[in-house]
Structure formats: structure tokens, C-alpha cells
Design a protein around this motif. Structure first.
Motif, mmCIF file in Angstrom:
data_model
loop_
_atom_site.group_PDB
_atom_site.id
_atom_site.type_symbol
_atom_site.label_atom_id
_atom_site.label_comp_id
_atom_site.label_asym_id
_atom_site.label_seq_id
_atom_site.Cartn_x
_atom_site.Cartn_y
_atom_site.Cartn_z
ATOM 1 N N ASN A 1 -37.903 -4.675 -50.630
ATOM 2 C CA ASN A 1 -37.191 -4.653 -51.730
ATOM 3 C C ASN A 1 -37.604 -3.439 -52.761
ATOM 4 O O ASN A 1 -37.196 -2.568 -52.797
ATOM 5 N N ILE A 2 -39.763 -4.069 -52.622
ATOM 6 C CA ILE A 2 -39.750 -3.455 -52.922
ATOM 7 C C ILE A 2 -40.606 -1.636 -52.591
ATOM 8 O O ILE A 2 -40.323 -0.473 -53.668
ATOM 9 N N LEU A 3 -40.408 -1.719 -50.928
ATOM 10 C CA LEU A 3 -40.242 -0.516 -50.938
ATOM 11 C C LEU A 3 -39.650 -0.202 -51.176
ATOM 12 O O LEU A 3 -38.895 1.242 -50.633
ATOM 13 N N LYS A 4 -38.092 -0.410 -51.204
ATOM 14 C CA LYS A 4 -37.004 0.612 -51.306
ATOM 15 C C LYS A 4 -36.852 1.236 -52.861
ATOM 16 O O LYS A 4 -37.040 1.944 -52.489
ATOM 17 N N ILE A 5 -37.438 0.668 -53.518
ATOM 18 C CA ILE A 5 -37.350 0.795 -54.941
ATOM 19 C C ILE A 5 -38.694 2.199 -54.677
ATOM 20 O O ILE A 5 -38.436 3.494 -55.415
ATOM 21 N N THR A 6 -39.940 1.877 -54.203
ATOM 22 C CA THR A 6 -40.977 2.553 -54.085
ATOM 23 C C THR A 6 -40.205 3.945 -53.191
ATOM 24 O O THR A 6 -41.096 4.972 -53.923
ATOM 25 N N LEU A 7 -39.259 3.792 -52.321
ATOM 26 C CA LEU A 7 -39.024 5.120 -51.549
ATOM 27 C C LEU A 7 -37.849 5.911 -52.203
ATOM 28 O O LEU A 7 -37.936 7.341 -52.561
ATOM 29 N N LEU B 1 -46.012 5.964 -59.286
ATOM 30 C CA LEU B 1 -45.788 6.163 -58.056
ATOM 31 C C LEU B 1 -47.126 4.902 -57.261
ATOM 32 O O LEU B 1 -47.467 4.317 -56.928
ATOM 33 N N GLY B 2 -48.798 5.832 -58.037
ATOM 34 C CA GLY B 2 -49.413 5.078 -57.686
ATOM 35 C C GLY B 2 -49.866 3.556 -58.036
ATOM 36 O O GLY B 2 -50.029 3.406 -56.562
#
Length: 326
Positions: A5-11, A82-83
Motif C-alpha cells: 500500500n505504501i508503494l501504491k501511494i509512492t507510485l 518523494l525522497g
């Protein structure tokens, strides 16, 4: 919150950075702040009269344009956020025993390099090779985060679809051709060549006799106080534009060929990927034509950048699905 889920937000956030970067570049705001990481020596854009006067004293060759400066700083704020998100993903992956390790480390290294490219974009006054590299770095980051997402949330892709597996080499070719097209698009934009040809299907006039490939694709363009608005002459910019347009036709044909073949696969995942690929190619071609016909309206030009990023993600997924072990 789960890593997937964190990766979805990051994408989503990465796509925002790509779109904001394109908006900043196409609004000619790449030098809205002539220093880095601040803006005229401030953490925000100078607003008060004394701040503006001091800024113009320290940077006499620039005039403070607050609208452009805010575009540049908002882009930096989003990129900085983002970083931090990537750093958080790295920490989570290192702490979770089952999570990938090498890929998040590489992504973290890439985003540091992206920050350096962002700095060099400003300090080297929009040198095209640096601007294009910064664009490609953003696209690469987008794809690697997507691959990390796919690895942390395995998808059900049948391995017995022999027909689809045979399309893997064609998918790789499609990916390579698409990456070259994105590079040409970045080179066209960074050299302000998007309006070098304003007619269809290729270019106006006797364009064949004016092609200058050696000058058009040389990364070294001499020393200039600034590369803003481009330093190349018309025939050279026209060569860049024509190459991008012709390679775009090749890219569209190849990807549509791949998509049509995927429609015959047994796997519903691959058939749906083929349908999505057809839709994205048609949209992207339509946006490219609209840029020419409507003389590069900002909204369509930014959408063209975003469309390229989504199209690349689609082709990366197809390659991941076809090449991963059954």
C-alpha cells in the motif's frame, strides 16, 4: 500500513513529480529559481519588497518572477517528499526479512542521483543532456518502484501459456524501442524543438535536405550563459523533431503488433494487458498529433509526458509477466 500500500501511494506521488516536472519545464520555469536547493537564497520564493530587492542584488542577471519561481519550488518540495518516502520504503524493506533488499537500495541510490541531476539542471542552466537525464531518471524511478510493488505483491499469472511466453522477445524489443522514443521525446523537449515542425505527417518545406544528425544528437553544444529556450539553429531542431516523430510511428506500430498478439493469449491478464496497451498507444499518438495541430498547449503537452510514463509502465508489466518464472 502494508508495504504494498505504501508503494501504491509512492507510485502516485512519483507520477505527480513527473507531471509537475513536465509542467515546470514546459512553462519555461526551469530557472525560476537560479540557485539550489533554495530560491534566491530563501527556503521559499521571495515575496516581500526587501527580499526581492536583495535577491536581484545577488542575482543581477535574473528578474524574480514569482509565478515561475513557485512552480520550481513546488516541484522541489514534492520531489523532496518523494525522497523521504523512498527512504521510508528502504527502512521497511531492510527490517522485514521477507522483503527485497537489493532493489530498494538501488532505488534509494537512484533518487539521490536524481537530486544531483536536479541541482545540475539549475547550476548548468538547463543543459539539454542534464535535463534529459533528469527526465529519464524520473521514468526509471517510476518503473523500479512498480517492479518493487510487483515483487512484494505477487500476481497470479499462469505459467502454462506457451503462446504468451513466446512473445517475450517481442516484448523486450517493444520496451527498448519505447525507451528510445522516450529519450527522443526528452531530447526534443530539452532542446525546445517541439514546435520545429508544425505540419503533418512529417514536416513542412524541403526538410529532407536540411537534416543534421551529427549536430542534432551531439551531447556537447558548447559553452553558453544559459540553455534556456535552446541554442540550436532551426535545421538542427527540425532534425530532432522529425526523428522523434518518425521513431514514434515505428514505436506505435511495434507496440500495437505486440498488443494484438497478446489478445490471443490464454491468460486473461495478458489479454487485458494487450487491450490496455492498444488504448494507451492510441491515446499517446492522439496527444502527439494534438501537440502539433494545436501548437503545444500546456495541458496536452504535460499529458503527453504522463501518457509516456503510463505506457512505459504497461510495457514493463508485460515484460515482467512474460519473463518471470512460472
Amino acid at each position: 500500513m502494508q508495504l504494498s500500500n505504501i508503494l501504491k501511494i509512492t507510485l502516485v506521488f512519483t507520477l505527480m513529480v513527473i507531471l509537475m516536472g513536465a509542467y515546470t519545464r514546459l512553462s519555461d520555469a526551469g530557472l525560476g529559481c537560479p540557485d539550489w536547493p533554495g530560491c534566491y537564497g530563501h527556503l521559499t520564493v521571495p515575496n516581500e519588497t526587501h527580499e526581492i530587492a536583495k535577491a536581484e542584488q545577488y542575482f543581477p542577471e535574473f528578474t524574480v518572477e514569482q509565478d515561475k519561481a513557485w512552480l520550481e519550488m513546488i516541484h522541489r518540495y514534492i520531489a523532496g517528499t518523494l525522497g523521504l518516502m523512498v527512504l521510508g520504503i528502504l527502512i521497511i524493506c531492510l527490517r522485514q526479512e521477507e522483503a527485497p533488499k537489493k532493489l530498494p537500495v538501488f532505488i534509494s541510490a537512484l533518487i539521490i542521483f536524481q537530486a544531483l541531476l536536479g541541482m545540475w539542471t539549475v547550476t548548468m542552466k538547463l543543459m539539454p543532456i542534464v535535463v534529459m537525464s533528469h527526465l529519464l531518471g524520473g521514468f526509471t524511478l517510476f518503473c523500479l518502484l512498480f517492479l518493487l510493488y510487483l515483487r512484494t505483491k505477487p500476481l497470479r499469472i499462469p505459467g502454462g501459456d506457451i503462446y504468451a511466453r513466446k512473445l517475450a522477445p517481442l516484448a523486450v524489443l517493444g520496451l527498448v524501442v519505447l525507451v528510445i522514443q522516450i529519450m527522443l521525446g526528452g531530447w526534443t523537449s530539452s532542446n525546445y524543438a517541439a514546435l520545429a515542425c508544425t505540419s503533418l505527417p512529417i514536416c513542412e518545406g524541403n526538410w529532407v535536405d536540411n537534416l543534421r544528425f551529427a549536430d542534432a544528437f551531439s551531447p556537447f553544444q558548447g559553452e553558453h550563459p544559459s540553455f534556456e529556450f535552446g541554442v540550436l539553429d532551426y535545421p538542427t531542431r527540425m532534425t530532432i523533431h522529425v526523428t522523434h516523430r518518425i521513431w514514434g510511428v515505428i514505436t506505435a506500430i511495434l507496440l500495437l503488433w505486440l498488443a494484438i498478439k497478446l489478445l490471443k493469449a490464454q491468460s486473461s491478464t495478458m489479454r487485458n494487458s494487450g487491450l490496455l496497451l492498444i488504448a494507451l498507444v492510441i491515446i499517446q499518438v492522439g496527444l502527439g498529433i494534438s501537440n502539433v495541430v494545436m501548437h503545444l498547449p500546456l495541458s496536452i503537452a504535460v499529458s503527453h509526458n504522463g501518457g509516456a510514463a503510463i505506457l512505459l509502465l504497461c510495457v514493463v508489466f508485460i515484460n515482467y509477466a512474460l519473463w518471470r518464472k512460472a
